[in-house]
Scaffold this motif. Sequence first.
Motif, PDB file in Angstrom:
ATOM      1  N   MET A   1     -36.980  -5.027  29.068  1.00 21.21           N
ATOM      2  CA  MET A   1     -37.166  -5.558  30.392  1.00 21.21           C
ATOM      3  C   MET A   1     -38.642  -5.869  30.576  1.00 21.21           C
ATOM      4  O   MET A   1     -39.493  -5.159  30.060  1.00 21.21           O
ATOM      5  N   VAL A   2     -38.892  -6.915  31.340  1.00 22.93           N
ATOM      6  CA  VAL A   2     -40.264  -7.282  31.669  1.00 22.93           C
ATOM      7  C   VAL A   2     -40.335  -7.487  33.176  1.00 22.93           C
ATOM      8  O   VAL A   2     -39.550  -8.244  33.738  1.00 22.93           O
ATOM      9  N   LEU A   3     -41.263  -6.800  33.829  1.00 23.56           N
ATOM     10  CA  LEU A   3     -41.471  -6.921  35.265  1.00 23.56           C
ATOM     11  C   LEU A   3     -42.845  -7.534  35.492  1.00 23.56           C
ATOM     12  O   LEU A   3     -43.849  -7.028  34.989  1.00 23.56           O
ATOM     13  N   LYS A   4     -42.876  -8.632  36.231  1.00 26.03           N
ATOM     14  CA  LYS A   4     -44.146  -9.287  36.538  1.00 26.03           C
ATOM     15  C   LYS A   4     -44.766  -8.601  37.746  1.00 26.03           C
ATOM     16  O   LYS A   4     -44.204  -8.619  38.836  1.00 26.03           O
ATOM     17  N   GLN A   5     -45.938  -7.991  37.543  1.00 26.36           N
ATOM     18  CA  GLN A   5     -46.631  -7.312  38.635  1.00 26.36           C
ATOM     19  C   GLN A   5     -47.432  -8.302  39.470  1.00 26.36           C
ATOM     20  O   GLN A   5     -47.398  -8.266  40.680  1.00 26.36           O
ATOM     21  N   ASP A   6     -48.212  -9.125  38.800  1.00 22.40           N
ATOM     22  CA  ASP A   6     -48.975 -10.181  39.454  1.00 22.40           C
ATOM     23  C   ASP A   6     -49.129 -11.318  38.457  1.00 22.40           C
ATOM     24  O   ASP A   6     -48.435 -11.338  37.440  1.00 22.40           O
ATOM     25  N   ILE A  11     -45.212  -5.334  33.248  1.00 25.49           N
ATOM     26  CA  ILE A  11     -44.764  -4.044  32.730  1.00 25.49           C
ATOM     27  C   ILE A  11     -43.636  -4.353  31.752  1.00 25.49           C
ATOM     28  O   ILE A  11     -42.659  -4.996  32.113  1.00 25.49           O
ATOM     29  N   PHE A  12     -43.793  -3.910  30.526  1.00 27.74           N
ATOM     30  CA  PHE A  12     -42.808  -4.109  29.464  1.00 27.74           C
ATOM     31  C   PHE A  12     -42.134  -2.775  29.197  1.00 27.74           C
ATOM     32  O   PHE A  12     -42.809  -1.782  28.923  1.00 27.74           O
ATOM     33  N   PHE A  17     -33.688   1.116  20.156  1.00 28.13           N
ATOM     34  CA  PHE A  17     -34.146   1.741  18.922  1.00 28.13           C
ATOM     35  C   PHE A  17     -35.478   2.452  19.173  1.00 28.13           C
ATOM     36  O   PHE A  17     -35.683   3.582  18.753  1.00 28.13           O
ATOM     37  N   ASP A  18     -36.389   1.773  19.851  1.00 32.76           N
ATOM     38  CA  ASP A  18     -37.655   2.369  20.295  1.00 32.76           C
ATOM     39  C   ASP A  18     -37.632   2.466  21.808  1.00 32.76           C
ATOM     40  O   ASP A  18     -37.030   1.630  22.480  1.00 32.76           O
ATOM     41  N   SER A  19     -38.309   3.457  22.349  1.00 29.80           N
ATOM     42  CA  SER A  19     -38.440   3.581  23.796  1.00 29.80           C
ATOM     43  C   SER A  19     -39.912   3.642  24.149  1.00 29.80           C
ATOM     44  O   SER A  19     -40.636   4.521  23.664  1.00 29.80           O
ATOM     45  N   LYS A  20     -40.360   2.666  24.967  1.00 30.20           N
ATOM     46  CA  LYS A  20     -41.753   2.659  25.398  1.00 30.20           C
ATOM     47  C   LYS A  20     -41.895   1.815  26.646  1.00 30.20           C
ATOM     48  O   LYS A  20     -41.089   0.930  26.920  1.00 30.20           O
ATOM     49  N   THR A  21     -42.928   2.129  27.421  1.00 31.68           N
ATOM     50  CA  THR A  21     -43.279   1.369  28.614  1.00 31.68           C
ATOM     51  C   THR A  21     -44.755   1.046  28.514  1.00 31.68           C
ATOM     52  O   THR A  21     -45.582   1.941  28.350  1.00 31.68           O
ATOM     53  N   LYS A  35     -42.241  -9.134  18.668  1.00 28.57           N
ATOM     54  CA  LYS A  35     -42.070  -8.015  17.736  1.00 28.57           C
ATOM     55  C   LYS A  35     -40.820  -7.203  18.044  1.00 28.57           C
ATOM     56  O   LYS A  35     -40.137  -6.724  17.145  1.00 28.57           O
ATOM     57  N   SER A  36     -40.510  -7.040  19.324  1.00 28.65           N
ATOM     58  CA  SER A  36     -39.424  -6.150  19.728  1.00 28.65           C
ATOM     59  C   SER A  36     -38.035  -6.753  19.533  1.00 28.65           C
ATOM     60  O   SER A  36     -37.104  -6.035  19.171  1.00 28.65           O
ATOM     61  N   ILE A  37     -37.873  -8.044  19.783  1.00 33.54           N
ATOM     62  CA  ILE A  37     -36.542  -8.664  19.688  1.00 33.54           C
ATOM     63  C   ILE A  37     -35.965  -8.536  18.286  1.00 33.54           C
ATOM     64  O   ILE A  37     -34.822  -8.103  18.137  1.00 33.54           O
ATOM     65  N   PRO A  38     -36.696  -8.870  17.216  1.00 32.32           N
ATOM     66  CA  PRO A  38     -36.100  -8.696  15.880  1.00 32.32           C
ATOM     67  C   PRO A  38     -35.808  -7.241  15.522  1.00 32.32           C
ATOM     68  O   PRO A  38     -34.868  -6.951  14.780  1.00 32.32           O
ATOM     69  N   LYS A  39     -36.594  -6.314  16.062  1.00 31.06           N
ATOM     70  CA  LYS A  39     -36.365  -4.900  15.762  1.00 31.06           C
ATOM     71  C   LYS A  39     -35.115  -4.391  16.480  1.00 31.06           C
ATOM     72  O   LYS A  39     -34.321  -3.642  15.915  1.00 31.06           O
ATOM     73  N   GLU A  40     -34.936  -4.782  17.746  1.00 30.52           N
ATOM     74  CA  GLU A  40     -33.786  -4.326  18.524  1.00 30.52           C
ATOM     75  C   GLU A  40     -32.503  -5.078  18.163  1.00 30.52           C
ATOM     76  O   GLU A  40     -31.421  -4.521  18.262  1.00 30.52           O
TER      77      GLU A  40
END
Length: 72
Positions: A1-6, A11-12, A17-21, A35-40
């Motif tokens: 998920m990607v949230l646009k702050q401004d 915020i990604f 498979f991996d968990s991170k913010t 990087k994340s799409i091919p891994k997930e």
Amino acid sequence: MVLKQDADHFIFKQFGFDSKTLTLDNTSVLKQLKKSIPKEFPRSNMAWIVHFERISSIEALSADHHSQPSLF
């Protein structure tokens, strides 16, 4: 998920498979997605993008929110 702050900050949140913010700028969020799409999704060559409006935080996103109608 990607949230646009401004205009320049996002915020990604990766959960799978991996968990991170992470808090990233324009170029960094694109690099992280690439990087994340091919891994997930290693056997997929496409990603489905759904756009939501008026979301204040990633945690607030739930099944109650309706996505914007597809532009295609």
